[in-house]
Design a protein around this motif. Structure first.
Motif, mmCIF file in Angstrom:
data_model
loop_
_atom_site.group_PDB
_atom_site.id
_atom_site.type_symbol
_atom_site.label_atom_id
_atom_site.label_comp_id
_atom_site.label_asym_id
_atom_site.label_seq_id
_atom_site.Cartn_x
_atom_site.Cartn_y
_atom_site.Cartn_z
ATOM 1 N N ASP A 37 42.747 75.786 7.619
ATOM 2 C CA ASP A 37 43.975 76.578 7.582
ATOM 3 C C ASP A 37 45.181 75.744 7.159
ATOM 4 O O ASP A 37 46.300 76.248 7.114
ATOM 5 C CB ASP A 37 44.264 77.193 8.964
ATOM 6 C CG ASP A 37 43.236 78.238 9.349
ATOM 7 O OD1 ASP A 37 42.680 78.879 8.435
ATOM 8 O OD2 ASP A 37 42.982 78.410 10.547
ATOM 9 N N GLY A 38 44.974 74.464 6.859
ATOM 10 C CA GLY A 38 46.074 73.572 6.501
ATOM 11 C C GLY A 38 46.588 73.802 5.087
ATOM 12 O O GLY A 38 45.825 74.106 4.172
ATOM 13 N N THR A 46 51.957 72.769 -3.982
ATOM 14 C CA THR A 46 50.900 72.868 -2.987
ATOM 15 C C THR A 46 49.618 72.242 -3.537
ATOM 16 O O THR A 46 49.282 72.458 -4.697
ATOM 17 C CB THR A 46 50.654 74.347 -2.625
ATOM 18 O OG1 THR A 46 51.873 74.913 -2.169
ATOM 19 C CG2 THR A 46 49.609 74.487 -1.539
ATOM 20 N N TYR A 47 48.922 71.482 -2.671
ATOM 21 C CA TYR A 47 47.705 70.797 -3.082
ATOM 22 C C TYR A 47 46.575 71.102 -2.115
ATOM 23 O O TYR A 47 46.804 71.268 -0.917
ATOM 24 C CB TYR A 47 47.913 69.274 -3.112
ATOM 25 C CG TYR A 47 48.915 68.839 -4.137
ATOM 26 C CD1 TYR A 47 48.551 68.668 -5.461
ATOM 27 C CD2 TYR A 47 50.238 68.607 -3.781
ATOM 28 C CE1 TYR A 47 49.475 68.264 -6.420
ATOM 29 C CE2 TYR A 47 51.175 68.202 -4.724
ATOM 30 C CZ TYR A 47 50.779 68.038 -6.043
ATOM 31 O OH TYR A 47 51.700 67.652 -6.976
ATOM 32 N N GLN A 48 45.350 71.141 -2.642
ATOM 33 C CA GLN A 48 44.172 71.245 -1.793
ATOM 34 C C GLN A 48 43.903 69.869 -1.200
ATOM 35 O O GLN A 48 44.107 68.856 -1.870
ATOM 36 C CB GLN A 48 42.961 71.679 -2.609
ATOM 37 C CG GLN A 48 43.060 73.073 -3.154
ATOM 38 C CD GLN A 48 41.821 73.422 -3.969
ATOM 39 O OE1 GLN A 48 41.182 72.561 -4.564
ATOM 40 N NE2 GLN A 48 41.482 74.694 -3.984
ATOM 41 N N ILE A 49 43.448 69.852 0.044
ATOM 42 C CA ILE A 49 43.150 68.573 0.690
ATOM 43 C C ILE A 49 41.739 68.598 1.256
ATOM 44 O O ILE A 49 41.267 69.611 1.736
ATOM 45 C CB ILE A 49 44.155 68.239 1.816
ATOM 46 C CG1 ILE A 49 44.346 69.427 2.757
ATOM 47 C CG2 ILE A 49 45.450 67.756 1.272
ATOM 48 C CD1 ILE A 49 45.210 69.149 3.951
ATOM 49 N N MET A 50 41.092 67.457 1.159
ATOM 50 C CA MET A 50 39.744 67.324 1.707
ATOM 51 C C MET A 50 39.775 66.566 3.029
ATOM 52 O O MET A 50 38.934 66.770 3.892
ATOM 53 C CB MET A 50 38.861 66.588 0.703
ATOM 54 C CG MET A 50 38.792 67.308 -0.631
ATOM 55 S SD MET A 50 38.006 66.323 -1.888
ATOM 56 C CE MET A 50 36.350 66.945 -1.770
ATOM 57 N N GLN A 51 40.755 65.678 3.152
ATOM 58 C CA GLN A 51 40.889 64.863 4.355
ATOM 59 C C GLN A 51 42.340 64.397 4.440
ATOM 60 O O GLN A 51 42.985 64.143 3.420
ATOM 61 C CB GLN A 51 39.959 63.668 4.247
ATOM 62 C CG GLN A 51 39.743 62.918 5.512
ATOM 63 C CD GLN A 51 38.640 61.873 5.340
ATOM 64 O OE1 GLN A 51 38.336 61.435 4.237
ATOM 65 N NE2 GLN A 51 38.044 61.482 6.442
ATOM 66 N N VAL A 52 42.852 64.288 5.665
ATOM 67 C CA VAL A 52 44.216 63.808 5.863
ATOM 68 C C VAL A 52 44.284 63.015 7.157
ATOM 69 O O VAL A 52 43.588 63.313 8.127
ATOM 70 C CB VAL A 52 45.238 64.975 5.878
ATOM 71 C CG1 VAL A 52 44.995 65.897 7.053
ATOM 72 C CG2 VAL A 52 46.656 64.470 5.896
ATOM 73 N N SER A 107 59.595 64.703 -0.461
ATOM 74 C CA SER A 107 59.366 65.331 0.838
ATOM 75 C C SER A 107 57.997 66.002 0.796
ATOM 76 O O SER A 107 57.517 66.415 -0.254
ATOM 77 C CB SER A 107 60.458 66.348 1.150
ATOM 78 O OG SER A 107 60.433 67.387 0.192
ATOM 79 N N ALA A 108 57.366 66.077 1.945
ATOM 80 C CA ALA A 108 56.041 66.704 2.043
ATOM 81 C C ALA A 108 55.932 67.407 3.386
ATOM 82 O O ALA A 108 56.655 67.084 4.332
ATOM 83 C CB ALA A 108 54.945 65.649 1.909
ATOM 84 N N SER A 109 55.034 68.362 3.453
ATOM 85 C CA SER A 109 54.761 69.018 4.727
ATOM 86 C C SER A 109 53.295 69.390 4.807
ATOM 87 O O SER A 109 52.643 69.645 3.797
ATOM 88 C CB SER A 109 55.630 70.269 4.904
ATOM 89 O OG SER A 109 55.252 71.267 3.975
ATOM 90 N N LEU A 110 52.810 69.397 6.013
ATOM 91 C CA LEU A 110 51.448 69.796 6.307
ATOM 92 C C LEU A 110 51.554 70.846 7.404
ATOM 93 O O LEU A 110 52.076 70.563 8.488
ATOM 94 C CB LEU A 110 50.653 68.577 6.780
ATOM 95 C CG LEU A 110 49.166 68.739 6.982
ATOM 96 C CD1 LEU A 110 48.482 69.198 5.702
ATOM 97 C CD2 LEU A 110 48.558 67.434 7.453
ATOM 98 N N VAL A 111 51.120 72.064 7.106
ATOM 99 C CA VAL A 111 51.292 73.185 8.036
ATOM 100 C C VAL A 111 49.939 73.795 8.367
ATOM 101 O O VAL A 111 49.149 74.095 7.463
ATOM 102 C CB VAL A 111 52.225 74.267 7.432
ATOM 103 C CG1 VAL A 111 52.401 75.426 8.400
ATOM 104 C CG2 VAL A 111 53.565 73.674 7.050
ATOM 105 N N LEU A 119 51.758 74.643 13.472
ATOM 106 C CA LEU A 119 52.043 73.232 13.668
ATOM 107 C C LEU A 119 52.484 72.689 12.322
ATOM 108 O O LEU A 119 51.740 72.769 11.343
ATOM 109 C CB LEU A 119 50.792 72.479 14.155
ATOM 110 C CG LEU A 119 50.892 70.953 14.200
ATOM 111 C CD1 LEU A 119 51.946 70.519 15.222
ATOM 112 C CD2 LEU A 119 49.538 70.342 14.527
ATOM 113 N N THR A 120 53.710 72.170 12.269
ATOM 114 C CA THR A 120 54.251 71.648 11.022
ATOM 115 C C THR A 120 54.525 70.163 11.175
ATOM 116 O O THR A 120 55.193 69.737 12.117
ATOM 117 C CB THR A 120 55.570 72.364 10.647
ATOM 118 O OG1 THR A 120 55.324 73.760 10.543
ATOM 119 C CG2 THR A 120 56.131 71.835 9.343
#
Length: 167
Positions: A37-38, A46-52, A107-111, A119-120
């Motif tokens: 859901d991230g 916006t980017y797809q992420i596999m791991q963070v 700037s970046a955000s992960l929501v 959770l942001t």
């Protein structure tokens, strides 16, 4: 899978309680935040992420004994906010490769959102210095690993975490 949180805690002292006694706990029956859901946004894209991974380090001075057999203080020598990402290497993510030339960062955000609660993690000024080229292995998907740091932007902290629950 659910999000995970690892803690390493150092403290100047501990307080022992009676065996089996704990502070009052409130157990939530809300569903956990789930990685799928991230949503990652960097510089309004916006980017797809596999791991963070986001790691905060206060660089505590752990050997402050100053004429005592017990720790006398636990001073913070510095602060850093390390960010590591694994993203698919595509034409959409190629702009993130070697973005170290951008001295001001972005700037970046992960929501993460689940059932009306979000959770942001807001990162003020993320810099990804020259990263290693993506490695092509066999016929598997090509991924790019980014390792960077979030820094203060003016008076804005490197990381601001917000848990928002709407009734």
């Amino acid at each position: 899978q659910p999000l995970g949180l690892d803690w390493e805690i150092e403290a100047p002292q501990e307080t022992l309680g009676n065996s089996g006694t704990f502070a009052a706990l409130t157990i939530s029956n809300t569903a956990p935040f789930v990685f799928s859901d991230g949503v990652l946004t960097i510089a309004a894209s916006t980017y797809q992420i596999m791991q963070v991974s986001v790691a905060l380090d206060w660089h505590l001075k752990l050997d402050r004994f100053v004429n005592s057999i017990t720790r006398t203080d636990l001073p913070s020598m510095d602060f850093s906010c390390q960010v590591q990402l694994t993203v698919p290497y595509t034409s959409d993510t190629a702009a993130l490769f070697d973005s170290g030339g951008d001295v001001t960062g972005a700037s970046a955000s992960l929501v993460f959102t689940m059932a009306g609660t979000s959770l942001t993690l807001a990162l003020a000024n993320v810099l990804f210095p020259a990263n290693r080229s993506p490695v092509v292995q066999n016929r598997d998907e090509i991924t790019m690993n980014l390792a960077g740091e979030s820094r203060r932007s003016g008076s804005t902290s490197p990381l601001i975490a917000t848990l928002d629950s709407t009734p």
